[in-house]
Scaffold this motif. Structure first.
Motif, PDB file in Angstrom:
ATOM      1  N   CYS A  91       9.799  58.818  38.358  1.00  0.00           N
ATOM      2  CA  CYS A  91      11.182  59.041  38.798  1.00  0.00           C
ATOM      3  C   CYS A  91      12.169  58.697  37.691  1.00  0.00           C
ATOM      4  CB  CYS A  91      11.513  58.158  40.003  1.00  0.00           C
ATOM      5  SG  CYS A  91      10.427  58.370  41.405  1.00  0.00           S
ATOM      6  N   PHE A  92      13.277  59.428  37.673  1.00  0.00           N
ATOM      7  CA  PHE A  92      14.384  59.095  36.791  1.00  0.00           C
ATOM      8  C   PHE A  92      15.360  58.233  37.581  1.00  0.00           C
ATOM      9  CE2 PHE A  92      18.738  60.122  35.303  1.00  0.00           C
ATOM     10  CZ  PHE A  92      18.648  59.528  34.054  1.00  0.00           C
ATOM     11  N   VAL A  93      15.581  57.014  37.121  1.00  0.00           N
ATOM     12  CA  VAL A  93      16.477  56.074  37.805  1.00  0.00           C
ATOM     13  C   VAL A  93      17.901  56.383  37.345  1.00  0.00           C
ATOM     14  CG1 VAL A  93      16.959  53.656  38.293  1.00  0.00           C
ATOM     15  CG2 VAL A  93      14.623  54.369  37.723  1.00  0.00           C
ATOM     16  N   TYR A  94      18.741  56.830  38.289  1.00  0.00           N
ATOM     17  CA  TYR A  94      20.054  57.332  37.875  1.00  0.00           C
ATOM     18  C   TYR A  94      21.231  56.477  38.292  1.00  0.00           C
ATOM     19  CZ  TYR A  94      20.413  59.182  42.669  1.00  0.00           C
ATOM     20  OH  TYR A  94      20.451  59.310  44.036  1.00  0.00           O
ATOM     21  N   GLY A  95      21.023  55.459  39.140  1.00  0.00           N
ATOM     22  CA  GLY A  95      22.180  54.657  39.533  1.00  0.00           C
ATOM     23  C   GLY A  95      21.860  53.666  40.636  1.00  0.00           C
ATOM     24  N   LYS A  96      22.920  53.104  41.193  1.00  0.00           N
ATOM     25  CA  LYS A  96      22.789  52.140  42.287  1.00  0.00           C
ATOM     26  C   LYS A  96      22.406  52.863  43.564  1.00  0.00           C
ATOM     27  CE  LYS A  96      24.305  48.274  42.313  1.00  0.00           C
ATOM     28  NZ  LYS A  96      23.594  46.970  42.241  1.00  0.00           N
ATOM     29  N   GLY A  97      21.587  52.196  44.400  1.00  0.00           N
ATOM     30  CA  GLY A  97      21.189  52.765  45.674  1.00  0.00           C
ATOM     31  C   GLY A  97      22.120  52.378  46.805  1.00  0.00           C
ATOM     32  N   LYS A  98      21.822  52.877  48.005  1.00  0.00           N
ATOM     33  CA  LYS A  98      22.668  52.629  49.174  1.00  0.00           C
ATOM     34  C   LYS A  98      21.964  51.829  50.264  1.00  0.00           C
ATOM     35  CE  LYS A  98      25.240  56.928  48.406  1.00  0.00           C
ATOM     36  NZ  LYS A  98      25.642  58.252  48.972  1.00  0.00           N
ATOM     37  N   LEU A  99      20.662  51.579  50.091  1.00  0.00           N
ATOM     38  CA  LEU A  99      19.906  50.886  51.145  1.00  0.00           C
ATOM     39  C   LEU A  99      20.142  49.382  51.140  1.00  0.00           C
ATOM     40  CD1 LEU A  99      16.473  52.768  51.023  1.00  0.00           C
ATOM     41  CD2 LEU A  99      18.377  53.108  52.613  1.00  0.00           C
ATOM     42  N   GLY A 100      20.677  48.863  50.053  1.00  0.00           N
ATOM     43  CA  GLY A 100      20.944  47.436  49.953  1.00  0.00           C
ATOM     44  C   GLY A 100      21.553  47.107  48.609  1.00  0.00           C
ATOM     45  N   ASP A 101      22.069  45.882  48.461  1.00  0.00           N
ATOM     46  CA  ASP A 101      22.771  45.495  47.234  1.00  0.00           C
ATOM     47  C   ASP A 101      21.884  45.544  46.003  1.00  0.00           C
ATOM     48  OD1 ASP A 101      25.082  45.092  48.683  1.00  0.00           O
ATOM     49  OD2 ASP A 101      24.756  42.934  48.953  1.00  0.00           O
ATOM     50  N   ASN A 102      20.605  45.275  46.155  1.00  0.00           N
ATOM     51  CA  ASN A 102      19.706  45.209  45.008  1.00  0.00           C
ATOM     52  C   ASN A 102      18.915  46.507  44.793  1.00  0.00           C
ATOM     53  OD1 ASN A 102      20.429  42.500  44.529  1.00  0.00           O
ATOM     54  ND2 ASN A 102      18.957  41.816  46.067  1.00  0.00           N
ATOM     55  N   TYR A 103      19.300  47.560  45.513  1.00  0.00           N
ATOM     56  CA  TYR A 103      18.530  48.805  45.432  1.00  0.00           C
ATOM     57  C   TYR A 103      19.064  49.726  44.340  1.00  0.00           C
ATOM     58  CZ  TYR A 103      15.616  48.116  49.559  1.00  0.00           C
ATOM     59  OH  TYR A 103      14.666  47.658  50.443  1.00  0.00           O
ATOM     60  N   LEU A 104      18.133  50.394  43.681  1.00  0.00           N
ATOM     61  CA  LEU A 104      18.451  51.440  42.718  1.00  0.00           C
ATOM     62  C   LEU A 104      18.028  52.789  43.290  1.00  0.00           C
ATOM     63  CD1 LEU A 104      17.169  49.768  39.426  1.00  0.00           C
ATOM     64  CD2 LEU A 104      19.514  49.811  40.289  1.00  0.00           C
ATOM     65  N   ALA A 105      18.663  53.852  42.826  1.00  0.00           N
ATOM     66  CA  ALA A 105      18.339  55.203  43.278  1.00  0.00           C
ATOM     67  C   ALA A 105      17.674  55.972  42.149  1.00  0.00           C
ATOM     68  CB  ALA A 105      19.600  55.933  43.737  1.00  0.00           C
ATOM     69  N   ALA A 106      16.588  56.666  42.476  1.00  0.00           N
ATOM     70  CA  ALA A 106      15.836  57.436  41.489  1.00  0.00           C
ATOM     71  C   ALA A 106      15.524  58.812  42.052  1.00  0.00           C
ATOM     72  CB  ALA A 106      14.551  56.710  41.110  1.00  0.00           C
ATOM     73  N   ARG A 107      15.275  59.763  41.152  1.00  0.00           N
ATOM     74  CA  ARG A 107      15.009  61.143  41.555  1.00  0.00           C
ATOM     75  C   ARG A 107      13.631  61.551  41.061  1.00  0.00           C
ATOM     76  NH1 ARG A 107      19.098  64.389  43.057  1.00  0.00           N
ATOM     77  NH2 ARG A 107      20.583  63.137  41.881  1.00  0.00           N
ATOM     78  N   THR A 108      12.831  62.118  41.958  1.00  0.00           N
ATOM     79  CA  THR A 108      11.497  62.575  41.577  1.00  0.00           C
ATOM     80  C   THR A 108      11.592  63.919  40.860  1.00  0.00           C
ATOM     81  OG1 THR A 108      11.024  63.899  43.549  1.00  0.00           O
ATOM     82  CG2 THR A 108      10.618  61.520  43.705  1.00  0.00           C
ATOM     83  N   ASP A 109      10.468  64.333  40.323  1.00  0.00           N
ATOM     84  CA  ASP A 109      10.386  65.642  39.683  1.00  0.00           C
ATOM     85  C   ASP A 109      10.844  66.736  40.646  1.00  0.00           C
ATOM     86  OD1 ASP A 109       9.630  67.267  37.425  1.00  0.00           O
ATOM     87  OD2 ASP A 109       7.894  67.910  38.579  1.00  0.00           O
ATOM     88  N   GLY A 110      10.503  66.583  41.929  1.00  0.00           N
ATOM     89  CA  GLY A 110      10.870  67.555  42.944  1.00  0.00           C
ATOM     90  C   GLY A 110      12.218  67.307  43.586  1.00  0.00           C
ATOM     91  N   ASN A 111      13.054  66.459  42.960  1.00  0.00           N
ATOM     92  CA  ASN A 111      14.432  66.231  43.398  1.00  0.00           C
ATOM     93  C   ASN A 111      14.545  65.395  44.670  1.00  0.00           C
ATOM     94  OD1 ASN A 111      17.143  66.776  42.495  1.00  0.00           O
ATOM     95  ND2 ASN A 111      17.440  67.948  44.374  1.00  0.00           N
ATOM     96  N   LEU A 112      13.488  64.672  45.048  1.00  0.00           N
ATOM     97  CA  LEU A 112      13.572  63.750  46.172  1.00  0.00           C
ATOM     98  C   LEU A 112      14.194  62.440  45.699  1.00  0.00           C
ATOM     99  CD1 LEU A 112       9.972  64.262  47.616  1.00  0.00           C
ATOM    100  CD2 LEU A 112      12.066  65.465  48.281  1.00  0.00           C
ATOM    101  N   ILE A 113      14.940  61.799  46.570  1.00  0.00           N
ATOM    102  CA  ILE A 113      15.580  60.537  46.230  1.00  0.00           C
ATOM    103  C   ILE A 113      14.720  59.381  46.743  1.00  0.00           C
ATOM    104  CG2 ILE A 113      17.660  59.123  46.420  1.00  0.00           C
ATOM    105  CD1 ILE A 113      18.013  61.768  44.910  1.00  0.00           C
ATOM    106  N   ILE A 114      14.367  58.471  45.845  1.00  0.00           N
ATOM    107  CA  ILE A 114      13.646  57.252  46.205  1.00  0.00           C
ATOM    108  C   ILE A 114      14.524  56.063  45.837  1.00  0.00           C
ATOM    109  CG2 ILE A 114      11.588  55.830  45.886  1.00  0.00           C
ATOM    110  CD1 ILE A 114      10.013  58.183  45.117  1.00  0.00           C
ATOM    111  N   GLU A 115      14.704  55.143  46.778  1.00  0.00           N
ATOM    112  CA  GLU A 115      15.433  53.917  46.483  1.00  0.00           C
ATOM    113  C   GLU A 115      14.470  52.739  46.498  1.00  0.00           C
ATOM    114  OE1 GLU A 115      19.091  53.170  48.368  1.00  0.00           O
ATOM    115  OE2 GLU A 115      19.857  55.210  48.121  1.00  0.00           O
ATOM    116  N   PHE A 116      14.664  51.822  45.565  1.00  0.00           N
ATOM    117  CA  PHE A 116      13.786  50.674  45.453  1.00  0.00           C
ATOM    118  C   PHE A 116      14.573  49.499  44.877  1.00  0.00           C
ATOM    119  CE2 PHE A 116      13.728  52.894  41.469  1.00  0.00           C
ATOM    120  CZ  PHE A 116      13.728  51.894  40.504  1.00  0.00           C
ATOM    121  N   GLU A 117      14.085  48.293  45.093  1.00  0.00           N
ATOM    122  CA  GLU A 117      14.746  47.107  44.565  1.00  0.00           C
ATOM    123  C   GLU A 117      14.406  46.934  43.083  1.00  0.00           C
ATOM    124  OE1 GLU A 117      15.365  43.628  47.403  1.00  0.00           O
ATOM    125  OE2 GLU A 117      13.474  44.485  48.141  1.00  0.00           O
ATOM    126  N   GLY A 118      15.435  46.644  42.289  1.00  0.00           N
ATOM    127  CA  GLY A 118      15.208  46.477  40.857  1.00  0.00           C
ATOM    128  C   GLY A 118      16.488  46.150  40.129  1.00  0.00           C
TER     129      GLY A 118
END
Length: 474
Positions: free
Chosen positions: A419-446
């Motif tokens: 995934c390409f990590v492109y910015g802050k996520g929305k699921l929580g304060d410590n979450y980042l937002a990333a985009r998969t090759d297929g344009n799906l959004i994955i959020e994870f803590e980091g």
């Protein structure tokens, strides 16, 4: 027959650089501190790319930048004409600057972009917004230094709106909004003349950038560490039709895919009538080309598609989607655009759109109620269905797509994606937002240090429109 493209000469570009120096001298005399510019962008990624070039030229002229309009000595609105809502926002935001302009008469207020290329709108700006100093169209963005110099040194307003098919200007400086994700226009204009769309009238005919110019810019971006590079065009599938020798979009993708570097290639927008099996095969075979196909179908009913002048049928569209699924399988992500309530559309015809949505299984949709555009053929059609009724249809479509999106997300539970990590996520304060090759959004803590990098992320919980994940432990 393609329209012969006029390419701005080196002499013309040098002339604009001289105007950059003249503007810089005027600003140096007028202000003790570096004046600030605020560029407000509406609409599509192409407008964002245009604004990045506008900011590049402004930077060369000596401007700094701010997002606060009441701090700026120059405010430029880069406008969009695709829907009425975008136009209303422009009028409201420009009108809100009237008091600021009266209190600060040295401030320059400018409008450009697709709205301004329409004569009736430019006329309205001239008559109803006398405090607007500068208006210029989509075909003269490269002349901003000259136009701004005129605006700074003359008391009268400057309106530059030539009615031409458009040009290509290479070598304009770019000030990008992101240091890891870049927009790269490969062509301009549109030849499709969909009956509801104003774009061909305001952007001009299709014209392709030369392959060597695209490769040069792309190689520079890859060398500077850009990780996601988005190729832009109103219809990228038409790329190269005006070039000699002919180069197809699929061929261009393969050439860019071969450039050294760790990056991902995306593109927008594809038109179904020009989408070829060669393109789909290229997506499947090129490791750096994203397996995301944004292929707008607009309607699932053949009568409506014909009235829209789309140039394909429901069956042809499905054939393309099925071929792409056959080659790319679960790696493929499909997104699309839909117009609800085209003039004369019946509820039964709308149901054909709903059934097509069910068949293709898109990850997400961009859905809009038809917006009447003055000057297009569709604007003259009878439109008996009320906006309220169309809104109900749209509600049905959104409810259906929400269920489909949730089902699509469940297919990826437990999978790991680069995934390409492109910015802050929305699921929580410590979450980042990333985009998969297929344009799906994955959020994870980091940590924020990961923004702008590729990471392997495992899906631990599929949600409706987003996946929750965690970085894969080595």
């Amino acid at each position: 027959m393609p329209v012969e493209t006029r390419r701005i000469s080196e002499a013309e570009l040098e002339e604009q650089k001289r105007f950059e120096e003249k503007v810089s001298a005027v600003l140096g005399e007028r202000y003790e501190r570096k004046p600030l510019a605020c560029v407000v962008t509406y609409g599509c990624q192409q407008n964002v790319a245009d604004s990045e070039r506008i900011k590049g030229m402004l930077s060369a002229m000596g401007y700094g930048f701010t997002e606060k309009r009441n701090e700026a000595k120059l405010v430029i609105f880069n406008t969009c004409a695709v829907r009425e809502h975008a136009e209303d926002r422009v009028y409201g935001n420009v009108g809100a600057l009237k008091k600021y302009k009266l209190a600060n008469p040295d401030v320059i207020i400018a409008l450009c972009g697709c709205m301004m290329q329409q004569k009736h709108i430019a006329g309205k700006i001239y008559e109803s917004f006398p405090f607007v100093d500068l208006v210029f169209g989509t075909h003269v963005v490269h002349k901003l230094p000259e136009l701004l110099y005129k605006s700074l040194t003359r008391r009268k307003r400057v309106f530059e709106l030539p009615d031409i098919d458009g040009v290509i200007a290479e070598g304009i400086p770019v000030r990008r909004d992101n240091d890891k994700k870049a927009f790269l226009p490969i062509m301009y204009g549109c030849n499709n003349f969909c009956s509801y769309c104003i774009v061909p009238y305001v952007r001009g005919r299709e014209r392709s950038r030369r392959v060597e110019d695209i490769e040069k810019e792309f190689t520079q971006l890859a060398g500077e560490g850009y990780k996601e590079i988005m190729l832009l065009g109103q219809n990228v599938n038409s790329y190269g039709k005006d070039l000699e020798p002919r180069v197809t979009f699929a061929e261009l993708l393969r050439r860019l895919n071969d450039i050294e570097g760790d990056f991902r290639i995306r593109f927008m927008t594809s038109h179904p009538k020009d989408c070829t099996k060669e393109l789909i095969e290229t997506m499947a075979e090129c490791d750096k080309v994203a397996t995301h196909l944004h292929l707008p179908f607009q309607s699932g009913n053949n009568r409506i598609l014909k009235a829209m002048n789309r140039g394909y049928t429901r069956e042809q569209y499905l054939s393309l989607i099925n071929y792409a699924k056959e080659l790319m399988g679960d790696e493929l992500s499909i997104t699309s655009d839909i117009i609800v309530g085209f003039p004369g559309e019946t509820y039964e015809e709308f149901l054909d759109t709903k059934s097509l949505v069910e068949e293709i299984g898109a990850t997400s949709l961009f859905t809009f109620i038809y917006s009447k555009r003055e000057g297009t053929p569709a604007a003259k059609l009878d439109d008996p269905v009320s906006h309220e009724e169309k809104a109900k249809w749209l509600g049905e479509l959104l409810e259906l797509q929400e269920k489909i999106s949730a089902e699509q997300m469940k297919l990826h539970a437990g999978k790991t994606f680069k995934c390409f990590v492109y910015g802050k996520g929305k699921l929580g304060d410590n979450y980042l937002a990333a985009r998969t090759d297929g344009n799906l959004i994955i959020e994870f803590e980091g940590g924020e240090r990961l923004i702008g990098t590729f990471q392997k992320v495992k899906v631990i919980e599929p949600l409706t429109y987003v996946l929750r994940g965690e970085i894969e432990k080595v």
